[in-house]
Design a protein around this motif. Structure first.
Motif, PDB file in Angstrom:
ATOM      1  N   UNK A   1      41.337  50.101  42.639  1.00 24.82           N
ATOM      2  CA  UNK A   1      42.238  49.162  41.979  1.00 24.82           C
ATOM      3  C   UNK A   1      43.521  49.015  42.788  1.00 24.82           C
ATOM      4  N   UNK A   2      43.905  47.761  43.086  1.00 20.61           N
ATOM      5  CA  UNK A   2      45.091  47.495  43.897  1.00 20.61           C
ATOM      6  C   UNK A   2      46.056  46.540  43.215  1.00 20.61           C
TER       7      UNK A   2
ATOM      8  N   UNK B   1      37.675  40.072  40.771  1.00 20.50           N
ATOM      9  CA  UNK B   1      37.203  40.974  41.819  1.00 20.50           C
ATOM     10  C   UNK B   1      38.282  41.223  42.869  1.00 20.50           C
ATOM     11  N   UNK B   2      39.221  40.296  43.002  1.00 26.15           N
ATOM     12  CA  UNK B   2      40.291  40.423  43.997  1.00 26.15           C
ATOM     13  C   UNK B   2      41.288  41.520  43.651  1.00 26.15           C
ATOM     14  N   UNK B   3      41.200  42.090  42.455  1.00 26.53           N
ATOM     15  CA  UNK B   3      42.088  43.185  42.048  1.00 26.53           C
ATOM     16  C   UNK B   3      41.642  44.526  42.603  1.00 26.53           C
ATOM     17  N   UNK B   4      40.536  44.526  43.361  1.00 24.85           N
ATOM     18  CA  UNK B   4      39.972  45.765  43.886  1.00 24.85           C
ATOM     19  C   UNK B   4      39.813  45.697  45.409  1.00 24.85           C
ATOM     20  N   UNK B   5      39.822  46.862  46.025  1.00 24.27           N
ATOM     21  CA  UNK B   5      39.473  46.965  47.438  1.00 24.27           C
ATOM     22  C   UNK B   5      38.439  48.081  47.612  1.00 24.27           C
TER      23      UNK B   5
ATOM     24  N   UNK C   1      34.465  43.859  44.744  1.00 21.58           N
ATOM     25  CA  UNK C   1      33.046  43.824  44.361  1.00 21.58           C
ATOM     26  C   UNK C   1      32.542  42.379  44.329  1.00 21.58           C
ATOM     27  N   UNK C   2      31.251  42.228  44.225  1.00 26.26           N
ATOM     28  CA  UNK C   2      30.664  40.887  44.220  1.00 26.26           C
ATOM     29  C   UNK C   2      30.771  40.213  42.864  1.00 26.26           C
ATOM     30  N   UNK C   3      31.137  40.977  41.847  1.00 24.26           N
ATOM     31  CA  UNK C   3      31.234  40.413  40.493  1.00 24.26           C
ATOM     32  C   UNK C   3      32.611  40.728  39.919  1.00 24.26           C
ATOM     33  N   UNK C   4      33.000  39.970  38.892  1.00 22.05           N
ATOM     34  CA  UNK C   4      34.250  40.225  38.212  1.00 22.05           C
ATOM     35  C   UNK C   4      34.086  41.348  37.192  1.00 22.05           C
TER      36      UNK C   4
END
Length: 275
Positions: A28-29, A187-191, A194-197
């Motif tokens: 989580x970023x 999904x952009x909230x992670x590094x 992932x391929x899904x939300x």
């Protein structure tokens, strides 16, 4: 604040660690999501909180800063050693265990804490979301759970009868917990992304939670492995008087003789405990 994408990559490089997809290692970023998790859990100083897979410690730090006593379990040896050195196993408010959350679903939360009021706040890998939840529901029940789940797992937890995602875990969970809120997480909230939300889900313990004994859980899971077959056939095949009586009760409530497992409501599945 959580680590930025750049800081996350740099720290992982320092640890010589590649995120493991099979362990659901998406870090989580997004600080807003961390704050939202703490808010939904309504963390107060002294709260006992279980965390699953703390990873780089982003959520752990926020929980400790909010005054929680955290019990966390981490399977990855590299991340465990990093957390051990950065937090310290004896650090006030943070208790870390190395192991698999399926073996330690409550992260070795002390018996006296588990017997009281405690919460779970966690970012759950998709692969273990169902067996882990079943393990939690079989033990001391937390008063609240705030869970980050891949969208498909969240849909299984909260599914209504008559839908394709409704299954045994939907029944077991909804018998004990009410869904208080669902929040979409990109999904952009992670590094790495992932391929899904994902969905941030808050679950509150019901006033009178219902729990299914192991034999009954096995029976219900068995029915849903043949979800397209009619319950009349499945109950006859099981050849247990209780199942037959339960099916007759369904008919008395207005369900058709051709009803299938996924079409029966969660409340009616709880009626199995009466027979």
């Amino acid at each position: 604040m959580p680590l930025s994408p750049k800081q996350t990559r740099e720290l992982l490089d320092q640890l010589n660690h590649l995120p493991k997809r099979k362990l659901g290692q998406n870090f989580l970023i997004d600080g807003n999501i961390v704050r939202k998790s703490i808010e939904l859990a309504a963390i107060e100083p002294g709260d006992a909180v279980v965390e699953i897979g703390p990873g780089l410690g982003t959520l752990s730090n926020a929980l400790v800063e909010a005054g929680a006593e955290v019990w966390a379990v981490e399977r990855d040896v590299t991340l465990f050693e990093h957390l051990k050195s950065s937090h310290g196993l004896d650090s006030k408010g943070f208790n870390l265990t190395e192991g698999d959350c399926l073996d330690k679903p409550l992260a070795e939360l002390p018996i006296e804490k588990a017997a009281g009021s405690f919460k779970i706040v966690a970012n759950l890998p998709y692969a273990i979301s169902t067996p882990w939840m079943e393990a939690v529901l079989a033990g001391p029940l937390p008063e609240r759970m705030v869970l980050m789940l891949q969208k498909e797992a969240a849909e299984r937890y909260t599914a209504e009868n008559g839908t394709k995602t409704f299954g045994a875990i939907s029944i077991f969970l909804q018998a004990a917990y009410s869904v208080q809120s669902r929040h979409f997480v990109s999904a952009s909230c992670f590094y790495p992304a992932p391929k899904v939300n994902s969905v941030l889900l808050r679950l509150d313990l019901k006033k009178d939670p219902i729990r299914f004994p192991p034999e009954l859980r096995q029976c219900i899971r068995g029915f849903f492995t043949h979800r397209r077959k009619q319950l009349a056939t499945l109950c006859r095949k099981e050849a247990k008087p209780a199942s037959q009586m339960w099916f007759e009760n369904l008919l008395n409530k207005g369900y058709p003789k051709t009803v299938r497992p996924e079409e029966v409501g969660a409340k009616e599945w709880s009626d199995l405990l009466k027979f």
